[in-house]
Design an enzyme around this catalytic site. Structure first.
Site, mmCIF file in Angstrom:
data_model
loop_
_atom_site.group_PDB
_atom_site.id
_atom_site.type_symbol
_atom_site.label_atom_id
_atom_site.label_comp_id
_atom_site.label_asym_id
_atom_site.label_seq_id
_atom_site.Cartn_x
_atom_site.Cartn_y
_atom_site.Cartn_z
ATOM 1 N N SER A 11 -34.329 -31.775 45.200
ATOM 2 C CA SER A 11 -32.996 -32.168 45.663
ATOM 3 C C SER A 11 -32.813 -31.899 47.156
ATOM 4 C CB SER A 11 -31.927 -31.397 44.894
ATOM 5 O OG SER A 11 -32.087 -31.595 43.513
HETATM 6 N N1 SAH Z 1 -33.860 -28.687 40.447
HETATM 7 C C1 SAH Z 1 -35.006 -29.503 40.814
HETATM 8 C C2 SAH Z 1 -34.653 -30.957 40.774
HETATM 9 C C3 SAH Z 1 -35.671 -31.700 40.003
HETATM 10 S S1 SAH Z 1 -35.272 -33.373 39.607
HETATM 11 C C4 SAH Z 1 -35.571 -29.057 42.154
HETATM 12 O O1 SAH Z 1 -34.931 -28.283 42.856
HETATM 13 O O2 SAH Z 1 -36.692 -29.464 42.483
HETATM 14 C C5 SAH Z 1 -34.736 -33.213 37.934
HETATM 15 C C6 SAH Z 1 -35.715 -32.636 36.944
HETATM 16 O O3 SAH Z 1 -35.111 -32.727 35.656
HETATM 17 C C7 SAH Z 1 -37.041 -33.391 36.839
HETATM 18 O O4 SAH Z 1 -38.099 -32.498 37.041
HETATM 19 C C8 SAH Z 1 -37.045 -33.930 35.408
HETATM 20 O O5 SAH Z 1 -38.333 -33.982 34.806
HETATM 21 C C9 SAH Z 1 -36.123 -32.945 34.709
HETATM 22 N N2 SAH Z 1 -35.540 -33.421 33.468
HETATM 23 C C10 SAH Z 1 -35.012 -34.633 33.170
HETATM 24 N N3 SAH Z 1 -34.580 -34.677 31.898
HETATM 25 C C11 SAH Z 1 -34.834 -33.444 31.370
HETATM 26 C C12 SAH Z 1 -34.620 -32.852 30.085
HETATM 27 N N4 SAH Z 1 -34.055 -33.524 29.076
HETATM 28 N N5 SAH Z 1 -35.017 -31.580 29.908
HETATM 29 C C13 SAH Z 1 -35.591 -30.867 30.906
HETATM 30 N N6 SAH Z 1 -35.813 -31.364 32.131
HETATM 31 C C14 SAH Z 1 -35.430 -32.646 32.370
#
Ligand code: SAH
Length: 223
Positions: free
Chosen positions: A70
């Site tokens: 993000s």
């Molecule tokens: N907080 C992260 C943002 C990652 S983007 C950072 O700082 O890097 C969002 C993440 O949510 C992705 O890695 C994706 O695989 C995960 N995601 C999406 N749906 C999900 C679910 N149902 N359970 C767990 N993770 C999920």
């Protein structure tokens, strides 16, 4: 010589982090604990090699598995909106790179984080170890279901876009807890804050427009 070079790199990184923090302040991130957590977290550790030189820019960047780390401003805004307290037990959905998890770990007592890609989770776990974080507990699974065995939580942060109100997660929040999540089905979602009223209801505030990858059902079949 090597020491001198690494000192120099460290100086350069801290200058860039200080600049990033100034930019977040000017955009309205004012909570000193949140700003200190961002200033003390080496974001270049969380970005792929290809984007290391852009780690201190205030922008989202691609990570493995087609996901994103993000934008620092959004991490600051969400961390501030969550009103994390030093005693809080926090649940994060969507570990991704582990950057947001690391910020939360510096603000709270304990962070539980769930990711649906094994590869991303493994890489994030290695970073938590490298940083010496001892208050992060990880799980490979479908975060849409929360973490019932560890519920209820003081705070829940969802870092992938939920199509609509995340009922299963709200059910795992303490009566006066706070949940922050991007809500919406399209490419642009509303960042919403749900604050428990202590009697089973919620005050809902719409904060701003955001662009997150979707919260998907189940775990990823690919690595
Ligand atoms: N907080 C992260 C943002 C990652 S983007 C950072 O700082 O890097 C969002 C993440 O949510 C992705 O890695 C994706 O695989 C995960 N995601 C999406 N749906 C999900 C679910 N149902 N359970 C767990 N993770 C999920």
């Amino acid at each position: 010589m090597a020491k001198h070079e690494s000192d120099h790199d460290g100086d350069e990184a801290s200058v860039q982090l200080a600049r990033l923090v100034l930019s977040l302040r000017s955009q309205g991130v004012s909570n000193p604990r949140v700003l200190a957590a961002i200033e003390s977290t080496p974001r270049e550790l969380f970005t792929p090699d290809l984007f290391k030189d852009r780690a201190f820019e205030d922008s989202a960047l691609p990570i493995a598995c087609g996901q994103t780390i993000s934008q620092p401003y959004i991490v600051g805004l969400m961390s501030q909106a969550l009103e994390v307290e030093p005693r809080s037990r926090v649940l994060e959905i969507g570990t991704g790179s582990g950057y947001q998890t690391t910020i939360l770990s510096k603000l709270s007592r304990l962070v539980y984080t769930v990711e649906r890609y094994r590869t991303l989770l493994g890489e994030a776990e290695a970073r938590f170890k490298q940083l010496g974080l001892t208050n992060v507990i990880t799980r490979f699974g479908d975060g849409g279901l929360g973490w019932p065995e560890q519920a209820p939580f003081d705070r829940i942060l969802v870092t992938a876009a939920a199509p609509d109100e995340p009922k299963a997660l709200l059910a795992q929040l303490k009566p006066k807890g706070v949940l922050v999540a991007p809500i919406g089905k399209g490419p642009v979602q509303s960042l919403k804050r749900y604050t428990g009223d202590g009697a089973g209801g919620f005050r809902i505030e719409v904060m701003t427009d955001v662009r997150f990858v979707p919260l998907l059902d189940g775990v990823a079949k690919e690595l």
